[in-house]
Design an enzyme around this catalytic site. Structure first.
Site, mmCIF file in Angstrom:
data_model
loop_
_atom_site.group_PDB
_atom_site.id
_atom_site.type_symbol
_atom_site.label_atom_id
_atom_site.label_comp_id
_atom_site.label_asym_id
_atom_site.label_seq_id
_atom_site.Cartn_x
_atom_site.Cartn_y
_atom_site.Cartn_z
ATOM 1 N N ASP A 120 -6.643 -4.737 -5.586
ATOM 2 C CA ASP A 120 -6.333 -3.352 -5.239
ATOM 3 C C ASP A 120 -4.910 -2.958 -5.656
ATOM 4 O O ASP A 120 -4.627 -1.780 -5.928
ATOM 5 C CB ASP A 120 -6.458 -3.127 -3.726
ATOM 6 N N ASP A 169 0.793 -1.225 0.000
ATOM 7 C CA ASP A 169 0.000 0.000 0.000
ATOM 8 C C ASP A 169 0.826 1.276 0.000
ATOM 9 O O ASP A 169 0.258 2.368 0.028
ATOM 10 C CB ASP A 169 -0.951 0.007 1.209
#
Length: 414
Positions: free
Chosen positions: A194, A132
């Site tokens: 993602d 992330d």
């Protein structure tokens, strides 16, 4: 009939024919203009002004630089703030919102605020515990470099890209997303849909002085995900677990969707945005073809108001919550796609779909104006985990204002 009468009759017939041809040509021209300008009407400046007015309310309340706004609960009006921790993936979106506020207004106040909120987590450039880092650093430092002309952010971004690239496993062909310690359900190499969004950091770095392997890693990750992460009907799984040694697929599961085999709407949105971005960076037509296919699938599954339920497999139940964040992500991506496809009908179709989404998001049904401090309401982060259900989410606001910024740029060009 004498010559004089015959001449008058011929003159009258000619005049009628001329007027008829002229009117016919005028009609055809009007119809052509109507087709070429077949766009949905939207009060773009009002929706931008709504965002800025919401920031005027929220920003004075958000003074703790050790935290960032994450969500507004259903029964609240103000942002719930969480620590700027290296394991909290949403920290980059608030400074990203501020950079876009500066972009759409030119008001230096928002630039100053964005700088202040960006530079508090420079040390995150060394994060290697998860994927992330792209979400955390690019909306903040990347937009600061691009919109704010903060060229001193370059080295921070290059270091961040190297940190992300360190999680690439060539035996699998993807970047490892989560750690198994964080998600003990899976024991080996995990990749989630993602992760496609984090590739933007690698593409940027490869073009701006970073290692050229960053580009190759991003492309390989995209190819592997395109091959393995989508069903025959072009919908996406959320989580794939690979064998770390031989790259075989061990499991296809979900973390935030309704069920392992259900169609989590934001997961499909990540895929749509990701592959449009990958084509934009590579100009490899296979990525454009795939982006169009999964985009068309997403559009086919939408309800009339263009905002999906949190999972497409529960959408027929009116009691199920919506996910405005998915709509904002796709609206932004579609505006890009409308400029990348060559066919005029596709250009209009994707552009109009994006504008229709934005118009819906800016309506009374989804706008937070007069109700809470965010831009949007009615997002769902992880209902399957029991939290962030029918709330405002900072990344919904981020992709919403990004979409408005992109639309303003497109309208300026037109």
């Amino acid at each position: 009939m004498n010559k004089t009468m015959r001449f008058k009759m011929l003159l009258l017939i000619g005049l009628i024919s001329f007027v008829g041809c002229k009117n016919s040509n005028k009609t055809n021209k009007t119809e052509t203009i109507s087709v070429s300008e077949n766009t949905i009407d939207i009060d773009l400046q009002k929706q931008i002004n709504d965002c800025i007015n919401q920031l005027e309310i929220a920003v004075p309340k958000l003074t703790d630089l050790t935290k960032h706004p994450r969500l507004i609960d259903t029964d609240s009006t103000e942002w719930k703030q969480v620590n700027n921790h290296k394991l909290i993936w949403t920290s980059g979106f608030y400074p990203g919102v501020l950079w876009y506020a500066y972009n759409v207004t030119g008001n230096k106040r928002w630039k100053d605020e964005a700088i202040k909120r960006t530079e508090v987590f420079e040390d995150f450039k060394n994060i290697t515990e998860h994927h992330d880092i792209g979400f955390m650093m690019f909306p903040a430092y990347g937009l600061g470099y691009q919109i704010g002309d903060k060229k001193e952010y370059k080295d921070i971004l290059l270091t961040s890209a190297a940190s992300l690239a360190s999680r690439f496993n060539p035996k699998v062909g993807t970047i490892r997303s989560w750690s198994n310690k964080m998600h003990p359900r899976w024991q080996q190499h995990i990749t989630i849909i993602d992760n496609m969004l984090n590739l933007e950091l690698l593409f940027w770095a490869a073009k701006n002085g970073g290692d050229k392997k960053f580009y190759d890693i991003a492309v390989k990750h995209s190819e592997t995900t395109m091959k393995n992460h989508f069903r025959d009907d072009l919908t996406s799984w959320h989580v794939l677990e690979y064998d770390s040694i031989n790259g075989n697929i061990l499991n296809r599961h979900t973390k935030q969707g309704y069920a392992d085999d259900s169609r989590w709407s934001r997961g499909q949105a990540w895929g749509v945005y990701g592959y449009i971005m990958v084509y934009k960076e590579t100009k490899d037509k296979k990525f454009l073809d795939f982006a169009k296919k999964i985009t068309d699938k997403y559009l086919d599954l939408l309800p009339e108001d263009m905002v999906p339920a949190w999972d497409f497999d529960v959408q027929n139940d009116p009691k199920e919550e919506k996910d405005a964040s998915a709509a904002a992500i796709v609206a932004s991506a579609l505006l890009d796609l409308s400029t990348l496809v060559e066919d005029k009908a596709d250009q209009d179709r994707y552009y109009n779909a994006a504008v229709k989404m934005l118009k819906s998001l800016g309506s009374e049904n989804y706008s937070a104006v007069g109700k809470a401090d965010s831009f949007l309401l009615h997002s769902t982060g992880a209902k399957s985990l029991g939290h962030e259900i029918d709330v405002a989410l900072i990344y919904a606001d981020y992709y919403y204002i990004e979409a408005l910024s992109r639309l303003k740029k497109l309208k300026a060009k037109k």
